[in-house]
Write a protein that holds these residues in place. Structure first.
Motif, PDB file in Angstrom:
ATOM      1  N   GLY A  67     -37.293   6.880 -29.265  1.00  0.00           N
ATOM      2  CA  GLY A  67     -37.526   6.426 -27.903  1.00  0.00           C
ATOM      3  C   GLY A  67     -38.738   5.516 -27.806  1.00  0.00           C
ATOM      4  O   GLY A  67     -38.705   4.493 -27.108  1.00  0.00           O
ATOM      5  N   ILE A  68     -39.819   5.888 -28.502  1.00  0.00           N
ATOM      6  CA  ILE A  68     -41.028   5.053 -28.511  1.00  0.00           C
ATOM      7  C   ILE A  68     -40.721   3.685 -29.104  1.00  0.00           C
ATOM      8  O   ILE A  68     -41.142   2.645 -28.589  1.00  0.00           O
ATOM      9  N   ASN A  69     -39.956   3.673 -30.189  1.00  0.00           N
ATOM     10  CA  ASN A  69     -39.582   2.408 -30.828  1.00  0.00           C
ATOM     11  C   ASN A  69     -38.721   1.562 -29.887  1.00  0.00           C
ATOM     12  O   ASN A  69     -38.897   0.343 -29.796  1.00  0.00           O
ATOM     13  N   GLN A 117     -41.364   0.046 -37.455  1.00  0.00           N
ATOM     14  CA  GLN A 117     -41.238   1.349 -38.112  1.00  0.00           C
ATOM     15  C   GLN A 117     -42.315   1.535 -39.176  1.00  0.00           C
ATOM     16  O   GLN A 117     -42.858   2.629 -39.342  1.00  0.00           O
ATOM     17  N   TYR A 118     -42.613   0.475 -39.881  1.00  0.00           N
ATOM     18  CA  TYR A 118     -43.613   0.562 -40.958  1.00  0.00           C
ATOM     19  C   TYR A 118     -45.017   0.764 -40.400  1.00  0.00           C
ATOM     20  O   TYR A 118     -45.814   1.529 -40.943  1.00  0.00           O
ATOM     21  N   LEU A 119     -45.320   0.080 -39.286  1.00  0.00           N
ATOM     22  CA  LEU A 119     -46.671   0.123 -38.729  1.00  0.00           C
ATOM     23  C   LEU A 119     -46.902   1.339 -37.822  1.00  0.00           C
ATOM     24  O   LEU A 119     -48.023   1.850 -37.748  1.00  0.00           O
ATOM     25  N   LEU A 120     -45.854   1.784 -37.129  1.00  0.00           N
ATOM     26  CA  LEU A 120     -46.004   2.935 -36.232  1.00  0.00           C
ATOM     27  C   LEU A 120     -45.676   4.259 -36.923  1.00  0.00           C
ATOM     28  O   LEU A 120     -45.962   5.326 -36.380  1.00  0.00           O
ATOM     29  N   GLY A 121     -45.054   4.169 -38.089  1.00  0.00           N
ATOM     30  CA  GLY A 121     -44.703   5.390 -38.814  1.00  0.00           C
ATOM     31  C   GLY A 121     -45.913   6.051 -39.455  1.00  0.00           C
ATOM     32  O   GLY A 121     -46.888   5.394 -39.816  1.00  0.00           O
ATOM     33  N   GLU A 128     -38.475   6.414 -40.830  1.00  0.00           N
ATOM     34  CA  GLU A 128     -38.072   5.689 -42.040  1.00  0.00           C
ATOM     35  C   GLU A 128     -36.634   5.201 -41.907  1.00  0.00           C
ATOM     36  O   GLU A 128     -35.710   5.986 -41.688  1.00  0.00           O
ATOM     37  N   ASN A 129     -36.432   3.896 -42.047  1.00  0.00           N
ATOM     38  CA  ASN A 129     -35.091   3.334 -41.946  1.00  0.00           C
ATOM     39  C   ASN A 129     -34.685   2.689 -43.279  1.00  0.00           C
ATOM     40  O   ASN A 129     -35.391   2.818 -44.284  1.00  0.00           O
ATOM     41  N   TRP A 188     -46.053  -8.213 -34.898  1.00  0.00           N
ATOM     42  CA  TRP A 188     -45.906  -6.766 -34.785  1.00  0.00           C
ATOM     43  C   TRP A 188     -47.177  -6.036 -35.219  1.00  0.00           C
ATOM     44  O   TRP A 188     -47.401  -4.897 -34.827  1.00  0.00           O
ATOM     45  N   VAL A 189     -48.024  -6.677 -36.008  1.00  0.00           N
ATOM     46  CA  VAL A 189     -49.305  -6.052 -36.388  1.00  0.00           C
ATOM     47  C   VAL A 189     -50.170  -5.854 -35.148  1.00  0.00           C
ATOM     48  O   VAL A 189     -50.730  -4.773 -34.913  1.00  0.00           O
TER      49      VAL A 189
END
Length: 326
Positions: free
Chosen positions: A188-190, A263-267, A276-277, A145-146
């Motif tokens: 939507g992007i996610n 979520q962590y990398l795109l947030g 944030e989840n 995911w990185v």
């Protein structure tokens, strides 16, 4: 005399007891005939017990004011204090909303796209082209995911992003859009990012299920003059129904697992309210602050909710006489 006593005892036994003894005898007999399989499963059972059940002792941390320097027996018990904090925290409900929203979007898009791609791949008659398409669709799954987040961020950038360039060339937009700066667009992007990364991998099980369909059904449909769409509608999809239901039940058990890395990398601070989840909440307010009790309480909440969804979905499938897990 002994024979008469034995017959009398059998007559006294209730039908339920007799049936129970028969089931027990059949179970032991099957166990004996499948002793090789039982022996092979012993290492897995040991692994399951050591790594899945023994760690449940750690759940006691959620009911303590846990201090890492003290042993488990020297901790101060706090009851439901951390659970109360969770349910009284406005941030918790915000991240719960985000988690459920992203999970539902990923679930729906994942199922629809995976089934659709599997049906399309099944209709391709050119084997070499089919293998190329499958390989291309599988490749993103093996990216971390990185790397995937870097590709997505670069594609959505305002300067050199391919998405903005294409949309501007087509005249759909007149100036670049800061996609990751629009908080309400993050779900939507996610979802689209998750589809891009996993759709090829998710088709494998559907393609395997399609190969189990009797070819004579398609031959009979061809003789009757059925079109491809009619064959898909009346043969392929009904045959995939058991697989779809089982996978749906299993995925509902992970309804609060919307992911972490994406979520962590795109947030970023601009989309934080929607990116944030629960997993990030646990990291941010639990582990990072040393509040391991709060982190454990949130983990227990996720597990309980997942069990409820799983058993409810399985019960509904059973009620409507559909395939189920148990």
């Amino acid at each position: 005399m002994q024979a008469e006593t034995k017959v009398a005892d059998e007559l006294i036994q209730s039908p339920v007891s007799i049936q129970s003894n028969k089931k027990k005898g059949l179970f032991l007999k099957k166990l004996k005939t499948q002793k090789a399989l039982v022996a092979m499963s012993i290492p897995f059972v040991i692994w399951l017990f050591v790594f899945k059940y023994v760690p449940l002792w750690g759940w006691s941390i959620a009911f303590q004011d846990y201090k890492p320097a003290l042993s488990m027996f020297d901790q101060t018990w706090s009851g439901l204090k951390h659970f109360k904090f969770l349910f009284e925290d406005a941030n918790f409900y915000r991240v719960l909303r985000n988690t459920l929203g992203m999970s539902v979007i990923n679930l729906v898009l994942g199922f629809v796209t995976a089934i659709g791609l599997a049906l399309l791949l099944n209709e391709i008659r050119h084997s070499k082209f089919k293998k190329i398409v499958q390989t291309i669709s599988y490749m993103p799954h093996f990216l971390s995911w990185v790397v995937a987040a870097s590709i997505i961020s670069y594609s959505l950038s305002t300067d050199t992003g391919i998405v903005n360039i294409v949309l501007m060339k087509l005249g759909i937009i007149h100036q670049p859009i800061l996609w990751l700066g629009k908080e309400t667009w993050f779900w939507g992007i996610n979802g689209v990012s998750d589809v891009w990364k996993n759709v090829g991998w998710n088709t494998i099980i559907y393609l395997a299920a399609i190969t189990m369909i009797d070819p004579e059904q398609y031959e009979a449909a061809d003789i009757d003059g059925a079109t491809r769409l009619q064959r898909i509608r009346h043969i392929t999809l009904p045959s995939l129904k058991p697989t779809i239901i089982i996978l749906l039940i299993m995925n509902l058990g992970y309804i609060l697992e919307s992911g972490f890395e994406a979520q962590y990398l795109l947030g970023n601070p601009m989309n934080l309210d929607y990116s944030e989840n629960l997993d990030i909440y646990v990291l941010k307010y639990g582990i990072s602050m040393g509040n391991f009790s709060l982190a454990t309480a949130a983990g227990i909440f996720k597990t309980v909710v997942s069990f409820i969804f799983l058993f409810t979905a399985n019960h509904i499938a059973k009620k409507f006489d559909q395939p189920r897990l148990f």
